[in-house]
Motif scaffolding. Structure first.
Motif, PDB file in Angstrom:
ATOM      1  N   GLY A  44       0.794  -1.217   0.000  1.00 46.90           N
ATOM      2  CA  GLY A  44       0.000   0.000   0.000  1.00 46.90           C
ATOM      3  C   GLY A  44       0.828   1.269   0.000  1.00 46.90           C
ATOM      4  O   GLY A  44       0.323   2.340  -0.377  1.00 46.90           O
ATOM      5  N   SER A  45       2.105   1.197   0.421  1.00 49.39           N
ATOM      6  CA  SER A  45       2.938   2.397   0.435  1.00 49.39           C
ATOM      7  C   SER A  45       3.154   2.961  -0.963  1.00 49.39           C
ATOM      8  O   SER A  45       3.426   4.151  -1.125  1.00 49.39           O
ATOM      9  CB  SER A  45       4.296   2.080   1.085  1.00 49.39           C
ATOM     10  OG  SER A  45       4.971   1.062   0.358  1.00 49.39           O
ATOM     11  N   PHE A  46       3.025   2.098  -2.010  1.00 48.77           N
ATOM     12  CA  PHE A  46       3.176   2.564  -3.385  1.00 48.77           C
ATOM     13  C   PHE A  46       1.861   3.119  -3.953  1.00 48.77           C
ATOM     14  O   PHE A  46       1.861   3.750  -5.013  1.00 48.77           O
ATOM     15  CB  PHE A  46       3.664   1.424  -4.283  1.00 48.77           C
ATOM     16  CG  PHE A  46       5.011   0.877  -3.878  1.00 48.77           C
ATOM     17  CD1 PHE A  46       6.138   1.666  -3.937  1.00 48.77           C
ATOM     18  CD2 PHE A  46       5.136  -0.427  -3.424  1.00 48.77           C
ATOM     19  CE1 PHE A  46       7.380   1.164  -3.567  1.00 48.77           C
ATOM     20  CE2 PHE A  46       6.367  -0.930  -3.053  1.00 48.77           C
ATOM     21  CZ  PHE A  46       7.494  -0.133  -3.115  1.00 48.77           C
ATOM     22  N   VAL A  47       0.777   2.851  -3.258  1.00 48.49           N
ATOM     23  CA  VAL A  47      -0.545   3.272  -3.749  1.00 48.49           C
ATOM     24  C   VAL A  47      -0.930   4.638  -3.198  1.00 48.49           C
ATOM     25  O   VAL A  47      -1.616   5.420  -3.865  1.00 48.49           O
ATOM     26  CB  VAL A  47      -1.607   2.219  -3.368  1.00 48.49           C
ATOM     27  CG1 VAL A  47      -2.994   2.663  -3.812  1.00 48.49           C
ATOM     28  CG2 VAL A  47      -1.244   0.866  -3.952  1.00 48.49           C
ATOM     29  N   ARG A  48      -0.479   4.929  -2.003  1.00 46.96           N
ATOM     30  CA  ARG A  48      -0.883   6.167  -1.345  1.00 46.96           C
ATOM     31  C   ARG A  48      -0.504   7.373  -2.203  1.00 46.96           C
ATOM     32  O   ARG A  48       0.676   7.559  -2.550  1.00 46.96           O
ATOM     33  CB  ARG A  48      -0.235   6.241   0.043  1.00 46.96           C
ATOM     34  CG  ARG A  48      -0.839   7.265   0.965  1.00 46.96           C
ATOM     35  CD  ARG A  48      -0.353   7.052   2.397  1.00 46.96           C
ATOM     36  NE  ARG A  48      -0.713   5.716   2.893  1.00 46.96           N
ATOM     37  CZ  ARG A  48       0.169   4.768   3.147  1.00 46.96           C
ATOM     38  NH1 ARG A  48       1.461   4.992   2.956  1.00 46.96           N
ATOM     39  NH2 ARG A  48      -0.232   3.584   3.597  1.00 46.96           N
ATOM     40  N   ASN A  49      -1.508   8.140  -2.576  1.00 47.37           N
ATOM     41  CA  ASN A  49      -1.320   9.344  -3.413  1.00 47.37           C
ATOM     42  C   ASN A  49      -0.683   9.016  -4.762  1.00 47.37           C
ATOM     43  O   ASN A  49       0.099   9.810  -5.302  1.00 47.37           O
ATOM     44  CB  ASN A  49      -0.475  10.391  -2.678  1.00 47.37           C
ATOM     45  CG  ASN A  49      -1.143  10.875  -1.412  1.00 47.37           C
ATOM     46  OD1 ASN A  49      -2.374  11.046  -1.380  1.00 47.37           O
ATOM     47  ND2 ASN A  49      -0.359  11.088  -0.371  1.00 47.37           N
ATOM     48  N   ILE A  50      -1.020   7.853  -5.302  1.00 52.48           N
ATOM     49  CA  ILE A  50      -0.450   7.463  -6.589  1.00 52.48           C
ATOM     50  C   ILE A  50      -0.855   8.425  -7.702  1.00 52.48           C
ATOM     51  O   ILE A  50      -0.138   8.563  -8.703  1.00 52.48           O
ATOM     52  CB  ILE A  50      -0.875   6.012  -6.939  1.00 52.48           C
ATOM     53  CG1 ILE A  50      -0.062   5.496  -8.131  1.00 52.48           C
ATOM     54  CG2 ILE A  50      -2.367   5.933  -7.204  1.00 52.48           C
ATOM     55  CD1 ILE A  50      -0.294   4.030  -8.426  1.00 52.48           C
ATOM     56  N   HIS A  51      -1.979   9.112  -7.527  1.00 51.74           N
ATOM     57  CA  HIS A  51      -2.443  10.051  -8.542  1.00 51.74           C
ATOM     58  C   HIS A  51      -1.609  11.324  -8.567  1.00 51.74           C
ATOM     59  O   HIS A  51      -1.717  12.127  -9.506  1.00 51.74           O
ATOM     60  CB  HIS A  51      -3.921  10.394  -8.317  1.00 51.74           C
ATOM     61  CG  HIS A  51      -4.216  10.918  -6.943  1.00 51.74           C
ATOM     62  ND1 HIS A  51      -4.183  10.117  -5.828  1.00 51.74           N
ATOM     63  CD2 HIS A  51      -4.550  12.174  -6.516  1.00 51.74           C
ATOM     64  CE1 HIS A  51      -4.487  10.846  -4.768  1.00 51.74           C
ATOM     65  NE2 HIS A  51      -4.712  12.101  -5.163  1.00 51.74           N
ATOM     66  N   THR A  52      -0.778  11.541  -7.538  1.00 51.23           N
ATOM     67  CA  THR A  52       0.081  12.735  -7.508  1.00 51.23           C
ATOM     68  C   THR A  52       1.570  12.393  -7.485  1.00 51.23           C
ATOM     69  O   THR A  52       2.395  13.279  -7.696  1.00 51.23           O
ATOM     70  CB  THR A  52      -0.247  13.603  -6.269  1.00 51.23           C
ATOM     71  OG1 THR A  52      -0.015  12.835  -5.083  1.00 51.23           O
ATOM     72  CG2 THR A  52      -1.684  14.095  -6.334  1.00 51.23           C
ATOM     73  N   ASN A  78       4.929   4.784 -11.569  1.00 55.70           N
ATOM     74  CA  ASN A  78       5.843   4.004 -12.408  1.00 55.70           C
ATOM     75  C   ASN A  78       6.176   2.654 -11.777  1.00 55.70           C
ATOM     76  O   ASN A  78       6.315   1.642 -12.476  1.00 55.70           O
ATOM     77  CB  ASN A  78       7.118   4.792 -12.663  1.00 55.70           C
ATOM     78  CG  ASN A  78       6.890   5.985 -13.571  1.00 55.70           C
ATOM     79  OD1 ASN A  78       5.969   5.966 -14.406  1.00 55.70           O
ATOM     80  ND2 ASN A  78       7.698   7.023 -13.431  1.00 55.70           N
ATOM     81  N   ILE A  79       6.349   2.641 -10.437  1.00 52.00           N
ATOM     82  CA  ILE A  79       6.658   1.381  -9.755  1.00 52.00           C
ATOM     83  C   ILE A  79       5.509   0.397  -9.916  1.00 52.00           C
ATOM     84  O   ILE A  79       5.713  -0.772 -10.270  1.00 52.00           O
ATOM     85  CB  ILE A  79       6.960   1.635  -8.260  1.00 52.00           C
ATOM     86  CG1 ILE A  79       8.288   2.380  -8.106  1.00 52.00           C
ATOM     87  CG2 ILE A  79       6.999   0.315  -7.488  1.00 52.00           C
ATOM     88  CD1 ILE A  79       8.588   2.819  -6.693  1.00 52.00           C
ATOM     89  N   VAL A  80       4.301   0.834  -9.650  1.00 53.25           N
ATOM     90  CA  VAL A  80       3.138  -0.049  -9.769  1.00 53.25           C
ATOM     91  C   VAL A  80       2.985  -0.528 -11.199  1.00 53.25           C
ATOM     92  O   VAL A  80       2.714  -1.713 -11.456  1.00 53.25           O
ATOM     93  CB  VAL A  80       1.860   0.669  -9.279  1.00 53.25           C
ATOM     94  CG1 VAL A  80       0.631  -0.180  -9.562  1.00 53.25           C
ATOM     95  CG2 VAL A  80       1.971   0.991  -7.797  1.00 53.25           C
ATOM     96  N   LYS A  81       3.186   0.365 -12.137  1.00 59.55           N
ATOM     97  CA  LYS A  81       3.068   0.004 -13.554  1.00 59.55           C
ATOM     98  C   LYS A  81       4.097  -1.073 -13.918  1.00 59.55           C
ATOM     99  O   LYS A  81       3.779  -2.043 -14.632  1.00 59.55           O
ATOM    100  CB  LYS A  81       3.274   1.251 -14.408  1.00 59.55           C
ATOM    101  CG  LYS A  81       3.135   1.000 -15.910  1.00 59.55           C
ATOM    102  CD  LYS A  81       3.329   2.304 -16.685  1.00 59.55           C
ATOM    103  CE  LYS A  81       3.210   2.042 -18.187  1.00 59.55           C
ATOM    104  NZ  LYS A  81       3.404   3.295 -18.973  1.00 59.55           N
ATOM    105  N   SER A  82       5.321  -0.922 -13.413  1.00 60.17           N
ATOM    106  CA  SER A  82       6.375  -1.898 -13.710  1.00 60.17           C
ATOM    107  C   SER A  82       6.070  -3.253 -13.097  1.00 60.17           C
ATOM    108  O   SER A  82       6.278  -4.298 -13.723  1.00 60.17           O
ATOM    109  CB  SER A  82       7.719  -1.381 -13.189  1.00 60.17           C
ATOM    110  OG  SER A  82       8.076  -0.173 -13.810  1.00 60.17           O
ATOM    111  N   VAL A  83       5.591  -3.250 -11.852  1.00 61.76           N
ATOM    112  CA  VAL A  83       5.278  -4.521 -11.188  1.00 61.76           C
ATOM    113  C   VAL A  83       4.135  -5.223 -11.912  1.00 61.76           C
ATOM    114  O   VAL A  83       4.149  -6.453 -12.086  1.00 61.76           O
ATOM    115  CB  VAL A  83       4.934  -4.283  -9.701  1.00 61.76           C
ATOM    116  CG1 VAL A  83       4.488  -5.593  -9.047  1.00 61.76           C
ATOM    117  CG2 VAL A  83       6.141  -3.713  -8.958  1.00 61.76           C
ATOM    118  N   LEU A  84       3.130  -4.468 -12.339  1.00 58.01           N
ATOM    119  CA  LEU A  84       2.013  -5.068 -13.077  1.00 58.01           C
ATOM    120  C   LEU A  84       2.494  -5.686 -14.386  1.00 58.01           C
ATOM    121  O   LEU A  84       2.043  -6.770 -14.789  1.00 58.01           O
ATOM    122  CB  LEU A  84       0.943  -4.016 -13.355  1.00 58.01           C
ATOM    123  CG  LEU A  84       0.160  -3.510 -12.129  1.00 58.01           C
ATOM    124  CD1 LEU A  84      -0.746  -2.352 -12.522  1.00 58.01           C
ATOM    125  CD2 LEU A  84      -0.651  -4.641 -11.513  1.00 58.01           C
ATOM    126  N   ALA A  85       3.426  -5.000 -15.073  1.00 61.55           N
ATOM    127  CA  ALA A  85       3.985  -5.545 -16.309  1.00 61.55           C
ATOM    128  C   ALA A  85       4.741  -6.835 -16.023  1.00 61.55           C
ATOM    129  O   ALA A  85       4.651  -7.805 -16.795  1.00 61.55           O
ATOM    130  CB  ALA A  85       4.901  -4.509 -16.961  1.00 61.55           C
TER     131      ALA A  85
END
Length: 675
Positions: free
Chosen positions: A595-603, A609-616
């Protein structure tokens, strides 16, 4: 005739041999330099006494013959020789303490031996020349002079056997002849008496000389034995010192080891506490060292440890000593005027040196370091306690994933006190009654429905109230009760999950202790089989820390659970120290993005980028992705655009009781039927 001639030759040879042996007795022996030196040392102490005896006896005899014998016999000749005796005594007294070699000692003994003959001849001739003068008393004094002088000389010359024999023969033979020729019974008896006493004295002299030689030889043997013993003791001491050095030295890094660290810590603490001084203890732990070992082998890990040890040894601070405590842990001991600023500066320098890339031969690797410090007298009452507080400061750095320096402070002191309170409460707790479970929903983003629940532990202690899992789970792992808690709560969670619809799965967390013990994982499998719950509806969550604790055993345990049919999620991905290589090697089915990568992900673009890379990566590895910590519409919208299919967080539901899960699922079914 021929036989008579042979006998004559043999007799002559025997006579010459015996004569040669007698002449040898009149020479100073030189076959044993050590014996010669010892002989000289003993003899030099007796020479002044010898000259004293000669001088006093000569003065006495000259005095009693004053007026009856010519002046040259009682004044001039005695005066000359008395002066000579005094001079010789002074020479011997002055040179007695001077060290001489065996050769020098031999030459001086030989000179004394040669000088003994003329002195004996003079004393004998002079005393016998006084015999015709004076009355019977004066003549008796002459006999007394010769007898007492020769006996005194024999005693003084007992360490120079040859000189004693020369004096004895030179004095006694003329004296005996003169006494016998006098015709007076008293003189004849005196001559015989002196000869017999002198013979006894010679026997004593020979026996003494033999004993002296044997004693010297025994002394030499004893000294050799003592020297050998000293050499042996010296060798043993060297060996003991070497063993002590090795016992306090780390064989790999050549740094002082854990034993040396604690010994020096106690010594330093005793000194600083008695002088109101300061002391800082630092504990270093390497971050990312385990993957180096697993990826490149232990030889590469050894190279890393050696290189880091060499780097730490280059810190030029006379107050600092560096130790290897074991594994990838190092110790620092900083003495003198220590402050928080100096400790922080040292910690920063240490972390900077550790972070430099390391050539292991087959490639370049990089590890980082965390340092925990405790400073006395700010904290700690013993050396051991200061170390433990420094270790706790390091634990704080590791727990919060802070690469750098942490100094034990009041906040950590409160945490540590709280930890002790929690541990004491846990030891006394009835966990079967006090522990409970809540379940947080896992939601499908596309359909906005619950597809599973994660079981979360809760502890309501009658002594200290509600205790957070963040507090009691580490304590349970530390005191070994975590495996009991896992099995107890897993059985309860499975019992609750049997009431759910078949399309709802259970997600359950396992600790490092559960995975790194074959016995523990078999007990978990047994609980699953006994419950009757379909293992395919179970998703076991593991952390990177659990995997890194013992990768080989953890991998085997995960494989066993997969063969059972259960899924495996890697929890809190991206917050630990594992590598993608471990993720690739493990039979995972899901990855949970922390969740630390999700908090305020819109800003925050970095989080995006981290979440996008992990999803890929999950797509490439055919793994499901679950995103934790979703709390707002904005966060959900971004994740949905990135293709996230499952989320977990307060936006869709907080943790709930078992009964509430049934209500939620019933409501969900009602809505599904209505639509």
């Amino acid at each position: 005739m021929k036989a008579d001639r042979v006998d004559k030759i043999r007799t002559t040879h025997h006579f010459r041999t015996r004569l040669g042996q007698w002449f040898e007795l009149l020479k100073v022996p030189n076959g044993n330099p050590a014996l010669t030196a010892a002989q000289f040392e003993a003899f030099s102490k007796q020479v002044p006494l010898l000259y004293f005896i000669l001088a006093t006896n000569m003065i006495s005899l000259a005095w009693t013959h004053q007026g009856t014998a010519p002046d040259y016999l009682v004044i001039y000749l005695p005066s000359f020789f008395i002066a000579l005796f005094v001079l010789r005594s002074l020479i011997w007294l002055r040179g007695r303490k001077r060290q001489r070699t065996a050769e020098q000692a031999y030459r001086q003994l030989k000179a004394t031996n040669l000088l003994s003959l003329p002195i004996a001849v003079f004393c004998t001739g002079w005393s016998l020349s006084l015999l015709p003068y004076g009355d019977a008393y004066q003549q008796a004094h002459v006999a007394f002079f010769m007898a007492i002088t020769v006996i005194g000389c024999i005693f003084c010359l007992m360490h120079l056997r040859s000189a004693a024999l020369i004096v004895t023969v030179t004095v006694n033979l003329p004296f005996f002849v003169v006494m016998c020729l006098s015709g007076h019974p008293t003189f004849i008896a005196t001559g015989v008496n002196v000869i017999l006493v002198t013979m006894a004295m010679i026997m004593i002299l020979v026996s003494h000389y033999r004993d002296f030689r044997q004693l010297h030889e025994s002394r030499n043997v004893l000294m050799l034995q003592q020297q050998a013993l000293q050499e042996q003791n010296k060798a043993m001491q060297v060996l003991s010192d070497e063993n002590l050095r090795l016992a306090n030295l780390d064989s790999l890094t050549q740094l002082a080891n854990r034993r040396s660290f604690f010994a020096m810590l106690e010594t330093a603490f005793a000194r600083e506490s008695s002088t109101d001084g300061k002391l800082a203890v630092g504990v270093i732990d390497l971050d990312g060292f385990k993957p180096v070992n697993d990826l490149y082998g232990h030889s590469a890990g050894d190279k890393v440890l050696i290189e880091i040890s060499n780097r730490l040894s280059t810190i030029t601070d006379p107050r600092l000593s560096v130790y290897r405590l074991g594994g990838d842990e190092f110790g620092l001991l900083l003495q003198g005027d220590v402050t928080e600023d100096s400790a922080n500066a040292l910690g920063a320098k240490v972390c900077e040196l550790i972070a430099e890339r390391i050539n292991i031969g087959s490639g370049m690797v990089q590890v980082t370091g965390s340092v925990g410090f405790a400073i006395y007298p700010d904290v700690g009452e013993t050396g051991q306690e200061i170390y433990e507080l420094a270790d706790y400061a390091l634990y704080t750095a590791k727990r919060h994933h802070r690469a750098g320096t942490v100094i034990f402070n009041a906040v950590q002191a409160n945490e540590l006190n709280r930890q002790k309170v929690v541990e004491e409460a846990m030891v006394a707790a009835d966990l079967d009654k006090e522990l409970s479970l809540v379940f947080q929903p896992i939601t499908c983003v596309d359909r906005r429905i619950c597809i599973g629940f994660e079981a979360l532990a809760r502890w309501q202690s009658p002594r200290i109230g509600q205790v957070s899992p963040a507090e009691f789970i580490p304590v349970a792992e530390h005191n070994g009760r975590i495996t009991l808690i896992t099995r107890m709560l897993l059985a309860r969670a499975l019992k609750t999950a049997t009431l759910w619809p078949d399309d709802i799965y259970l997600s359950f967390n396992l600790s490092p202790h559960d995975l790194t013990s074959p016995e523990n994982i078999l007990k978990i499998v047994a609980i699953v089989l006994k419950s009757g719950f379909d293992p395919r509806r179970i998703n076991f969550e593991i952390t990177e820390t659990a995997v890194m604790h013992d990768f080989e055993q953890a991998s085997a345990s995960i494989q066993m659970l997969r063969e059972l049919g259960a899924g495996i999620s890697l929890d809190d991905f991206g917050t630990g120290y594992s590598s993608l290589n471990h993720v690739h090697k493990l039979p995972l089915t899901k990855i949970k993005i922390d969740g630390s990568f999700v908090r305020n992900i819109h800003t925050r673009k970095a989080s995006f980028n981290i979440v996008k890379s992990v999803l890929a990566m999950c797509a490439e590895m055919e793994l499901e992705a679950i995103v934790e910590g979703v709390e707002t519409e904005e966060e959900l919208h971004i994740l949905e655009n990135l293709g996230v299919r499952a989320v977990q967080g307060y936006y869709f539901g907080k943790p709930m009781t078992a009964d509430d899960t049934l209500k939620r699922l019933a409501l969900q079914d009602t809505k599904a039927l209505a639509s």
